[in-house]
Design an enzyme around this catalytic site. Structure first.
Site, PDB file in Angstrom:
ATOM      1  N   TYR A  44       0.859  -1.199   0.000  1.00 56.74           N
ATOM      2  CA  TYR A  44       0.000   0.000   0.000  1.00 56.74           C
ATOM      3  C   TYR A  44       0.883   1.232   0.000  1.00 56.74           C
ATOM      4  CZ  TYR A  44      -5.028  -0.294   0.143  1.00 56.74           C
ATOM      5  OH  TYR A  44      -6.328  -0.384  -0.228  1.00 56.74           O
ATOM      6  N   GLU A  46      -0.571   4.812  -0.562  1.00 62.90           N
ATOM      7  CA  GLU A  46      -1.384   6.010  -0.843  1.00 62.90           C
ATOM      8  C   GLU A  46      -0.535   7.256  -0.618  1.00 62.90           C
ATOM      9  OE1 GLU A  46      -4.971   5.832   1.435  1.00 62.90           O
ATOM     10  OE2 GLU A  46      -5.774   4.218   0.208  1.00 62.90           O
ATOM     11  N   ASP A 189      -5.559  13.960 -25.267  1.00 58.28           N
ATOM     12  CA  ASP A 189      -5.567  12.557 -24.861  1.00 58.28           C
ATOM     13  C   ASP A 189      -4.798  11.807 -25.949  1.00 58.28           C
ATOM     14  OD1 ASP A 189      -6.135   9.887 -24.562  1.00 58.28           O
ATOM     15  OD2 ASP A 189      -8.262  10.162 -24.162  1.00 58.28           O
ATOM     16  N   THR A 215      -2.665   6.464 -22.111  1.00 67.84           N
ATOM     17  CA  THR A 215      -2.531   5.140 -21.498  1.00 67.84           C
ATOM     18  C   THR A 215      -1.108   4.695 -21.797  1.00 67.84           C
ATOM     19  OG1 THR A 215      -3.367   4.100 -23.497  1.00 67.84           O
ATOM     20  CG2 THR A 215      -4.950   4.467 -21.717  1.00 67.84           C
ATOM     21  N   LYS A 218      -0.971   0.939 -25.226  1.00 70.88           N
ATOM     22  CA  LYS A 218      -1.335   0.839 -26.652  1.00 70.88           C
ATOM     23  C   LYS A 218      -0.034   0.866 -27.468  1.00 70.88           C
ATOM     24  CE  LYS A 218      -5.985   2.682 -26.038  1.00 70.88           C
ATOM     25  NZ  LYS A 218      -6.093   3.356 -24.736  1.00 70.88           N
ATOM     26  N   ARG A 224      -0.918  -2.191 -18.653  1.00 73.80           N
ATOM     27  CA  ARG A 224      -2.227  -1.546 -18.750  1.00 73.80           C
ATOM     28  C   ARG A 224      -2.335  -0.452 -17.683  1.00 73.80           C
ATOM     29  NH1 ARG A 224      -6.417  -2.869 -21.713  1.00 73.80           N
ATOM     30  NH2 ARG A 224      -4.998  -4.276 -22.778  1.00 73.80           N
TER      31      ARG A 224
HETATM   32  N1  DSN Z   1     -10.999   1.292 -25.564  1.00 70.20           N
HETATM   33  C1  DSN Z   1      -9.811   1.906 -26.105  1.00 70.20           C
HETATM   34  C2  DSN Z   1      -9.687   1.677 -27.576  1.00 70.20           C
HETATM   35  O1  DSN Z   1      -9.912   0.567 -27.987  1.00 70.20           O
HETATM   36  O2  DSN Z   1      -9.385   2.591 -28.309  1.00 70.20           O
HETATM   37  C3  DSN Z   1      -9.734   3.304 -25.753  1.00 70.20           C
HETATM   38  O3  DSN Z   1      -9.672   3.412 -24.386  1.00 70.20           O
END
Ligand code: DSN
Length: 402
Positions: A44, A46, A189, A215, A218, A224
């Site tokens: 933990y 925080e 984003d 994120t 990707k 993730r």
């Molecule tokens: N769900 C994602 C995508 O497939 O683009 C975006 O968060």
């Protein structure tokens, strides 16, 4: 336990034997997997490094400091928050930091390639903030003049760019000029294109935007999770308190550590070569489909859209299911001006981030384009299509070798 292990093995088999074309997916390195599965999950923590609400944080403090430094070095910015559990959490915290008392956001609607958190009625975003949207041109591209016109009329607090299904380059400098003229804040984003930005294969939003969210799983090919970047010393304080304690509790330090590994990996010449190859493969597949007569967009990044309804007379959902029969995974996607619902859609979104990690070549990308065309147009049968998938994937690295 055995039931779960059996299912993981089945999933491994699926990943090894399939052609993964979901544009938001990728395969992480052994190092990222090892760190994500480490004993750091037991801790933990925080709070933030040096300011935790728990004892025993000396090592996770150091790990999180490394992750922050690596994120800032990679994206050439001053401040990072590496704790968001996901891109949606990152966006929630960014909105909170930019608009503590609510406000109006000008963004691209989900149907045109935006994200759920960019103002969809089924997401928290449109419940807590007012969203208005800029349209795409008939050719599916951004029209900066119309963004400016709407912004001057509507006076949003924030203009949001960065998308989930947009196959072209985004001119962040132009968007910044609009924000300055309107007197509003700029948020980007960059979840989909983070790997391209990290390797300078796409214009970086960092010199322009007040806040950039992402994120890490990707095109960036990490664990993730989410990420927030800024160059503003006042905004990072607001971002930090929006992430914890406002939206999240304890950070996932095993994932934070894996993010640090991913940022280091993305800062190498090998990763730059990977992104170049990924973009080349995507372009090649789109070109092949077009040459065969399908309605596919061009690609200036890692993905393109295929209009299956007008190309093959089947909806995106039907095309997704048909390709799944032969182990080719895609996702149904709205195409600009789509008349069908998001559950059905008129097309597919296709990306090469995952298969390029496994070693997909330009020749393979061409063959995949031919396979998709021939199978969706019923020019080859199931067995022939499955044989082609087997032939292509047998050349590639296995997931456990990456
Ligand atoms: N769900 C994602 C995508 O497939 O683009 C975006 O968060």
């Amino acid at each position: 336990m055995q039931d779960i292990l059996d299912l993981i093995n089945k999933e491994l088999d699926r990943q090894n034997h399939g052609i993964e074309l979901i544009a938001s997916e990728n395969y992480v390195s052994k190092n990222v997997r090892q760190v994500t599965g480490s004993i750091l999950t037991n801790k933990y923590a925080e709070g933030y490094p040096g300011r935790r609400y728990y004892g025993g944080c000396e090592f996770v403090d150091e790990i999180e400091r490394i992750a922050i430094k690596e994120a800032c070095d990679l994206f050439e910015c001053k401040y990072a928050n590496v704790q968001p559990h996901s891109g949606s959490q990152a966006n929630a915290a960014a909105y909170r930091a930019l608009m503590p008392n609510g406000g109006k956001v000008l963004s691209l609607v989900l149907n045109d390639g935006g994200h759920l958190t960019h103002g969809s009625p089924v997401s928290f975003s449109s419940n807590f903030y007012t969203f208005i949207h800029y349209p795409l041109d008939k050719d599916g591209r951004l029209n900066y003049d119309s963004i400016k016109e709407i912004a001057l009329k509507e006076k949003p607090d924030v203009i949001l760019s960065g998308y989930s299904a947009y196959p072209y380059e985004i001119d962040f400098k132009k968007i910044k000029e609009i924000c300055d003229e309107v007197g509003c804040l700029m948020m980007v984003d960059m979840a989909h294109i983070a790997g391209l930005v990290a390797t300078k294969k796409h214009m970086s939003p960092l010199p322009y935007a007040d806040i950039v969210t992402s994120t890490t799983h990707k095109t960036l090919r990490g664990p993730r999770g989410g990420l927030i970047l800024t160059n503003n010393s006042d905004l990072i304080k607001k971002i930090n308190s929006a992430v914890f304690p406002f939206y999240q509790g304890g950070p996932l330090e095993h994932v934070v550590a894996a993010k640090a590994v991913c940022f280091k990996e993305a800062h190498t010449p090998e990763f730059r070569k990977y992104v170049e190859s990924l973009m080349e493969n995507t372009k090649e597949c789109a070109k092949t489909l077009k040459e065969l007569g399908a309605l596919a967009t061009d690609s200036e990044n890692h993905l393109f859209l295929l209009n299956t309804l007008d190309s093959f007379g089947i909806t995106g959902l039907e095309a997704q299911k048909k390709l799944e029969e032969i182990g080719v995974t895609t996702n149904k996607n709205m195409i600009p001006g789509d008349k069908l619902s998001p559950k059905e859609t008129s097309g597919l979104r296709i990306g090469f981030a995952a298969v390029t990690t496994r070693g997909c070549s330009k020749e393979d990308a061409k063959e995949i384009g031919e396979l998709i065309f021939n199978y969706l147009a019923n020019k080859i049968d199931l067995d022939k299509a499955k044989d082609t998938v087997k032939k292509i994937t047998s050349k590639w690295k296995l997931i456990e070798e990456l």
